[in-house]
Scaffold this active site. Structure first.
Site, short mmCIF file in Angstrom:
data_model
loop_
_atom_site.label_atom_id
_atom_site.label_comp_id
_atom_site.label_asym_id
_atom_site.label_seq_id
_atom_site.Cartn_x
_atom_site.Cartn_y
_atom_site.Cartn_z
N ILE A 155 -3.37 -11.41 -15.96
CA ILE A 155 -4.71 -10.83 -15.90
C ILE A 155 -4.70 -9.33 -15.65
O ILE A 155 -5.72 -8.67 -15.78
CB ILE A 155 -5.56 -11.53 -14.81
CG1 ILE A 155 -4.87 -11.47 -13.45
CG2 ILE A 155 -5.86 -12.96 -15.20
CD1 ILE A 155 -5.66 -12.11 -12.32
N ASP A 204 -5.43 4.72 -2.07
CA ASP A 204 -5.72 4.56 -3.50
C ASP A 204 -7.00 3.75 -3.71
O ASP A 204 -7.04 2.84 -4.54
CB ASP A 204 -4.55 3.90 -4.22
CG ASP A 204 -4.63 4.03 -5.74
OD1 ASP A 204 -5.32 4.95 -6.22
OD2 ASP A 204 -4.02 3.20 -6.44
#
Length: 439
Positions: A49, A168
């Site tokens: 995915i 991040d």
């Protein structure tokens, strides 16, 4: 009920325990009331995915309960000191986190070969999509933005209270589950506050100006900047600062938020400070943020201004931000619609949602091992990581899992070519381009 251990055999006595299974299987077959945890064909269900320089993420089935989980393959761990450090950090942090708005680590796969493994496999809860995917349908209305932003800031507060910097935060690293629940993921760039290494932080479009300017005084406030960028993106549907290089990013930030003060420029690298001083001087006005959404009020713009303050020392903290009306409204919606605490918290039941609901037991990370890695050989590091993975796996007190080499997906998992958009950066920061950011 008595749990017994048994195995499946064909008429020739060959072990069929791992045949026609998914990518995950247990070390031995478990029989609950003579009902084997046997999945049959799962090839149409299990698939990759997502992928990146870290490796790949797969939707798989946990054979112990037949539930969907995500299997994250962290590839080429020992290619560089940076990669092995990131693997250690993510494993350490995820194994200690327990929060509604942070991705939950369910288990880890113990490497089958102690002395030669090069990958790490993490099993997490399965989410539906990322916030980035959600934005493909356009901007988010203010009401839902408040719900989303509260959950993000709620998770950030928990991380920061545990003295961790994520490093991040972006829409791609915010996952969506059922009922609009959000969870922060991807702790590969995370580190304990106080670290002086900021050369490998995150995605350029979400990096705080102090990082772009090469300052060595970075702290938790760089995550708050990223949260502000996420808020702007939710409301407008577009990345707020969308350039490909550090200097172009700084020039665009100045055009929107004004030229940094002399005090801020004094913390920058001399060459960057001089370049910014030579540019036209810009003054900030809340009008430059009001355009993001027709629903944006001046109070909302002021909140965003404080999340995106150019001076990291004056930028809002998660604690301060959560006290604002914007986040108070988001908190109410979260506890009315999503939270797991309302079943046993009397305050939630009667419709009272105090700030105390934002408090959670924190965790403490021992980062002394990072210095030790510099003194270790690859063989010694591999041994330490194996022991850490094994310790965490055994701590879950579950039937241990291993990868099923009989699965038809096995070859695809092993040979999967990782996406080269996010190149591994060992010594210096290399920005990710704006197109790659939304891929």
């Amino acid at each position: 009920m008595v749990n017994t251990v048994s195995a499946l055999y064909d008429k020739y006595g060959r072990d069929l325990s791992y045949k026609n299974r998914g990518l995950l299987t247990s070390y031995y077959e478990v029989d609950f009331d003579n009902k084997h945890l046997f999945l049959g064909e799962t090839d149409s269900i299990e698939h990759c995915i997502d992928s990146g320089s870290f490796g790949s993420i797969w939707q798989v089935i946990d054979p112990r309960n037949k539930r969907y989980v995500a299997l994250k393959k962290v590839s080429n761990i020992f290619d560089s000191l940076q990669r092995v450090t990131m693997a250690f950090r993510e494993l350490t942090i995820l194994s200690n986190i327990h929060h509604d708005n942070v991705l939950n680590l369910r288990d880890v796969v113990i490497p089958s070969v102690k002395d030669h493994f090069c990958e790490m496999y993490l099993i997490t809860e399965m989410m539906l999509a990322s916030l980035c995917d959600h934005l493909d349908s356009g901007p988010v209305r203010m009401e839902k933005t408040k719900l989303f932003m509260y959950q993000i800031m709620h998770g950030v507060k928990y991380i920061h209270d545990s003295e961790i910097i994520h490093g991040d935060l972006k829409c791609e690293n915010i996952l969506m589950g059922h009922n609009n629940q959000l969870k922060i993921c991807d702790f590969g760039f995370a580190r304990k506050e106080g670290s002086e290494d900021f050369s490998t932080y995150g995605t350029i479009q979400f990096l705080a100006p102090e990082v772009l300017m090469g300052s060595r005084e970075c702290d938790k406030s760089l995550d708050i900047w990223s949260v502000g960028c996420i808020m702007a993106e939710l409301l407008s549907g577009d990345i707020l600062f969308d350039e490909d290089t550090e200097m172009d990013m700084l020039f665009q930030i100045c055009r929107v938020l004004g030229t940094p003060s002399t005090k801020v420029l004094a913390r920058a690298k001399p060459e960057i400070s001089e370049a910014l001083k030579k540019r036209p001087h810009y003054s900030f006005s809340t009008d430059s943020l009001m355009y993001l959404s027709d629903e944006m009020t001046e109070k909302d713009a002021q909140l965003l201004e404080n999340l995106l303050h150019l001076d990291c020392k004056l930028r809002y903290t998660a604690d301060v931000a959560l006290k604002s009306d914007f986040f108070v409204h988001g908190r109410e919606k979260f506890h009315q619609e999503i939270c797991t605490c309302c079943e046993h918290d009397e305050g939630c039941v009667v419709g009272v949602f105090p700030l105390e609901l934002d408090e959670h037991d924190t965790f403490e990370i021992d980062s002394s091992w990072e210095e030790d890695l510099l003194e270790q050989s690859e063989e010694e590091i591999r041994k330490i990581l194996f022991e850490k993975i094994s310790s965490i796996a055994h701590g879950y007190l579950k039937i241990p899992l291993k990868l099923n080499t009989e699965s038809e997906k096995w070859t695809e998992l092993v040979d999967y070519n990782t996406n080269k958009l996010y190149e591994s950066r060992t010594n210096s920061y290399e920005p990710v381009t704006k197109k790659q950011c939304r891929t």
